[in-house]
Scaffold this motif. Structure first.
Motif, short mmCIF file in Angstrom:
data_model
loop_
_atom_site.label_atom_id
_atom_site.label_comp_id
_atom_site.label_asym_id
_atom_site.label_seq_id
_atom_site.Cartn_x
_atom_site.Cartn_y
_atom_site.Cartn_z
N UNK A 118 9.32 -3.64 -3.33
CA UNK A 118 8.19 -2.79 -2.93
C UNK A 118 7.29 -3.46 -1.90
N UNK A 119 7.37 -4.77 -1.78
CA UNK A 119 6.57 -5.47 -0.79
C UNK A 119 6.97 -5.11 0.62
N UNK A 120 8.22 -4.70 0.81
CA UNK A 120 8.68 -4.34 2.15
C UNK A 120 8.25 -2.94 2.54
N UNK A 121 7.89 -2.11 1.55
CA UNK A 121 7.50 -0.73 1.86
C UNK A 121 6.01 -0.50 1.68
N UNK A 122 5.26 -1.56 1.38
CA UNK A 122 3.86 -1.35 1.04
C UNK A 122 2.96 -1.05 2.22
N UNK A 123 3.41 -1.32 3.43
CA UNK A 123 2.61 -1.06 4.64
C UNK A 123 1.22 -1.68 4.50
N UNK A 124 0.19 -0.86 4.38
CA UNK A 124 -1.17 -1.39 4.33
C UNK A 124 -1.69 -1.58 2.91
N UNK A 125 -1.13 -0.91 1.95
CA UNK A 125 -1.66 -0.96 0.59
C UNK A 125 -0.73 -1.79 -0.29
N UNK A 126 -1.27 -2.65 -1.15
CA UNK A 126 -0.45 -3.54 -1.99
C UNK A 126 0.16 -2.84 -3.21
N UNK A 127 1.13 -1.95 -2.96
CA UNK A 127 1.76 -1.19 -4.04
C UNK A 127 2.50 -2.09 -5.03
N UNK B 150 -3.79 -9.81 -6.71
CA UNK B 150 -4.61 -8.60 -6.55
C UNK B 150 -5.91 -8.94 -5.82
N UNK B 151 -6.56 -10.02 -6.21
CA UNK B 151 -7.82 -10.42 -5.58
C UNK B 151 -7.60 -10.83 -4.13
N UNK B 152 -6.57 -11.62 -3.86
CA UNK B 152 -6.27 -12.05 -2.50
C UNK B 152 -5.96 -10.85 -1.60
N UNK B 153 -5.15 -9.93 -2.09
CA UNK B 153 -4.82 -8.75 -1.29
C UNK B 153 -6.04 -7.88 -1.03
N UNK B 154 -6.92 -7.80 -2.00
CA UNK B 154 -8.18 -7.06 -1.79
C UNK B 154 -9.01 -7.72 -0.70
N UNK B 155 -9.08 -9.04 -0.71
CA UNK B 155 -9.84 -9.76 0.32
C UNK B 155 -9.20 -9.59 1.69
N UNK B 156 -7.88 -9.58 1.75
CA UNK B 156 -7.19 -9.36 3.03
C UNK B 156 -7.49 -7.97 3.58
N UNK B 157 -7.50 -6.98 2.72
CA UNK B 157 -7.86 -5.62 3.15
C UNK B 157 -9.28 -5.60 3.70
#
Length: 125
Positions: A25-34, A82-89
């Motif tokens: 799923x990391x390859x299809x997540x585009x902008x959102x961390x699905x 989850x926290x790191x991906x939120x910060x990246x967004x």
């Protein structure tokens, strides 16, 4: 020592599943961390099911709890990612996706625990 090995084994299997979810799923997540959201929700669903199932037993089996709740669910779920991906967004200027990620993880994970407990004993918590 036996308990530590059980947690280690469960944690390793949970981490392996987390890796596989991220790989697919990391390859299809585009902008959102699905992938992270899916791993966290699956972990909470299993956690709720195991807790609900163990509650039906006269004596909770501590080794099963260590294997699934502490080990497997601990290895599968990931608050740090989850926290790191939120910060990246946030750094990318997507504050609305940060809020969606935070709310989505919290709401869906709470709902997954409730659903897991319901599935385990056929009644709400």
């Amino acid at each position: 020592m036996k308990e530590a090995l059980i947690v280690f084994g469960g944690g390793g299997l949970g981490a392996l599943l987390r890796y596989l979810i991220n790989r697919y799923f990391g390859t299809v997540q585009a902008q959102f961390p699905y992938a992270t959201l899916l791993a966290n929700v699956l972990s909470c669903l299993l956690l709720g099911f195991v807790i609900g199932w163990l509650a039906l037993k006269s004596g909770q089996n501590q080794l099963l709890r260590l294997l699934f709740v502490t080990g497997f669910c601990g290895g599968l779920s990931t608050f740090s990612t989850f926290t790191l991906e939120s910060m990246e967004l946030y750094k990318q200027g997507m504050a609305w996706l940060v809020l969606l990620n935070i709310a989505g993880n919290f709401i869906l994970c709470v709902a997954a625990i409730i659903l897991g407990m319901y599935l385990a004993n056929n009644r709400p918590i």
